[in-house]
Every structure is written in C-alpha cells, then in structure tokens.
Design a protein around this motif. Sequence first.
Motif, short mmCIF file in Angstrom:
data_model
loop_
_atom_site.label_atom_id
_atom_site.label_comp_id
_atom_site.label_asym_id
_atom_site.label_seq_id
_atom_site.Cartn_x
_atom_site.Cartn_y
_atom_site.Cartn_z
N UNK A 90 0.85 -1.20 0.00
CA UNK A 90 0.00 0.00 0.00
C UNK A 90 0.88 1.24 0.00
N UNK A 91 0.44 2.25 -0.73
CA UNK A 91 1.09 3.56 -0.69
C UNK A 91 0.13 4.54 -0.03
N UNK A 92 0.57 5.24 1.00
CA UNK A 92 -0.29 6.20 1.68
C UNK A 92 -1.51 5.54 2.29
N UNK A 93 -2.69 6.07 2.03
CA UNK A 93 -3.91 5.49 2.61
C UNK A 93 -4.27 4.17 1.96
N UNK A 94 -3.65 3.85 0.84
CA UNK A 94 -3.75 2.52 0.26
C UNK A 94 -5.16 2.05 -0.03
N UNK A 95 -5.47 0.83 0.40
CA UNK A 95 -6.76 0.21 0.10
C UNK A 95 -7.93 0.97 0.68
N UNK A 96 -7.74 1.65 1.79
CA UNK A 96 -8.85 2.38 2.41
C UNK A 96 -9.31 3.55 1.54
N UNK A 97 -8.45 4.00 0.63
CA UNK A 97 -8.84 5.11 -0.24
C UNK A 97 -9.97 4.70 -1.19
N UNK A 133 -12.54 13.42 0.94
CA UNK A 133 -11.88 12.81 2.09
C UNK A 133 -10.45 12.39 1.76
N UNK A 134 -10.24 11.98 0.53
CA UNK A 134 -8.95 11.39 0.16
C UNK A 134 -7.95 12.41 -0.37
N UNK A 135 -8.44 13.49 -0.98
CA UNK A 135 -7.51 14.50 -1.51
C UNK A 135 -6.72 15.17 -0.39
N UNK A 136 -5.46 15.44 -0.65
CA UNK A 136 -4.62 16.14 0.31
C UNK A 136 -4.66 17.63 -0.03
N UNK A 181 -2.58 11.46 2.45
CA UNK A 181 -3.21 10.23 1.96
C UNK A 181 -2.49 9.66 0.74
N UNK A 182 -1.83 10.53 -0.02
CA UNK A 182 -1.11 10.09 -1.22
C UNK A 182 0.20 9.39 -0.89
N UNK A 183 0.60 9.43 0.38
CA UNK A 183 1.85 8.76 0.76
C UNK A 183 3.08 9.41 0.18
N UNK A 184 3.01 10.71 -0.11
CA UNK A 184 4.20 11.43 -0.58
C UNK A 184 4.47 11.30 -2.06
N UNK A 185 3.52 10.73 -2.82
CA UNK A 185 3.73 10.53 -4.26
C UNK A 185 2.47 10.92 -5.01
#
Length: 350
Positions: free
Chosen positions: A243-250, A257-260, A271-275
């Motif tokens: 998973x990257x960042x919020x991963x599967x929960x996104x 909710x998911x946008x940074x 939520x993007x995990x830095x990418x």
Amino acid sequence: MSGNTFGNLFKVVTYGESHGPGLGGVIDGCPAGIELNEDIIQLELDRRKPGSGIAGTARKEADKVKILSGVFEGRTTGTSIGFHIENTDQRSRDYSKIMNVYRPGHADLSYDAKYGFRDYRGGGRSSGRETVSRVAAGAVAQELLRLEGITCNTYTVRIGGIDAVVKDPGSAYERLFFSPDADVLEKWEKRIMEVRSAGDTLGGVVEVCIKGVPAGLGEPVFDKLDARLAYALMSVGAVKGVEIGSGCSSADATGSENNDFINEKGFLSNNAGGILGGISSGQDIVVRAYVKPIPSISKEQQTVDSEGHSTEIKIGGRHDICAIPRIVPVLKAMAMLTIADHLLLQRRMK
C-alpha cells in the motif's frame, strides 16, 4: 533475463543460495567519495541475522560481510563494489527427507516448472536467506542518501492480526519486533508463543517511512516512483501486498476525504503517501508491506511429490515463526535502493 539484478543507475546484482558457500553481490553505479566500511554494512546485517528473538529460527549465522572491491581508505572509489557473506551454519541434511516432495506455500513446485529441477536445500534462491545480500546493498544506498538528508524509518505495525499504535517510530529499532509501540509487545509475544506451541506461523504488516525525499523523483507512466517501490517490496518473497499512503482504504473514501488539500504552508494531510502522479511531492513517503505467514509449519499438510502422487508432509528443521522482525531491515533496504536509483536518474536529467 535472470531476475538477479535490481536498479537502473544504482544497480545491484546478487548471488548465492541458502545452503551454498555464501551469498553476496556487486553494486554498480555508486558515486565515488562516500564513506563506507564493513562496520557500516554490518550494522544493518546484524538487524536481520538469524538466531535471535522468540519468533526467529534456531539457525545461527554471524553474517559477517567482507568488502571485496570498490572501497579504498574508507571511501567508495566509483567502481563496482563487491561484497561476500559466508554461510556457516547450514544443515542440508534437514531437507533430505523432503527432497522429492513439494512443500505447500513454498516455491518448490514453481521452480521445478520453470527450471526442470531445483535446489531442495532450503529453497535455494527462493529462500529468505537470499535477502542478506539486499540488506548489504541497501546499507550502501543508505549512505548515499544520508548525504542528501534522506532517511528511512521502518517498523512493524501488525503481527498476527494485532495492531500497534505508531507512537514512537523513531525508537522502533531499540524494541523487540521493531515495534513503534511498547504497549503492544506483550500481546505480540503471547500470540507468537500460542502459535509456536500449535506448530503454526504468523504474518504481519511493516510500514516504511522515508523522510527528506525532494519533490520530483520518479518517472512518468511506467516507472512511477510508487510503482517502483511496490515492485521493490513485492520482490521480497514473503510480501503479498503493498500500500502507498492510505492505500486500500482510499477505495472506500470520497474524493473530498482522500484529496490532500494544500495551503500556503503546504499539504494538510498525506493520503497520497508522498507521491502524486508517480512523482515525489516532497512529503514523507509512506509504504506498507503485507507479509504472509512463514510456510514451513510443523502441522501435517496435504501435498504431492515430484511424481504427482498424493502424500502428506510435516516440516521439521529450523524455521522462523514469523518473518517479522527479520524482514524489516530487508524492506528498508529495498526502499533505499529504489530511492537511490531514482535520485541518480533525476540527477542525470539535469
């Protein structure tokens, strides 16, 4: 294609098997002038070596690294860095009774299908012991990244379905299981002892947090930074998901909710995990690896032999109960190798 090479500019080729004379590798593309000696590499190797912890194998290996080339007077020369780690405690006789039987969960059957035969002594190149070379190479990549202010903290967030709270990740390497939460240790130990007494094994989840990565690393489309990190971590045998960042929960979140969101001070979440778009945003890069249970269990299992006859197997020998914590330094190493490679790729573009 042999599948034994990783990287484009910071390139690593590894060799060796679990029950051969030793393991090692060659690193090509490491810049000159970086401080490096065997003690620096050994520090990382000691964190993954067998024979320690209640979840670990009884196999005892010193895992002492010897640098063969590419270092002079404590600094890299810019030429290929060769290193070797000797095997000293292999017991191939432990596998003689199952040499013609496919172990469930292992690569025995698939290696036979590919090559027409296999090294049954601990799985050969499919053994978890193969990862010792990755850790040594990752230690070199870490020294390159350290000069750029890039650091990596890796810690365990779940064992056997029991979650840790990420309270103190900076001290994780000082705790059992590389835990970021001292309060969960008793629960993890109890769960491991229960499973060990039942002849079974456990899996878990490891989080990798890379700090100081500048914005702009990563290639568009097929060589996205998150894709390469997933590729790197999934190349570790026990890893079955990333998973990257919020991963599967996104997938269950809304866009709002998911946008940074961003203001004049920077990003308000990660939520993007830095990418973003496969390219680093300058935030912490956060990746989680899902690790399967060790497949070597002492419970009776159904399988077939190399002739296709049904049989049963109960695996003896010396095996880990859980790949954690020994896999933690391995995942860190693969993350460091990936970032080092992309750092050099970005420099080449300028």
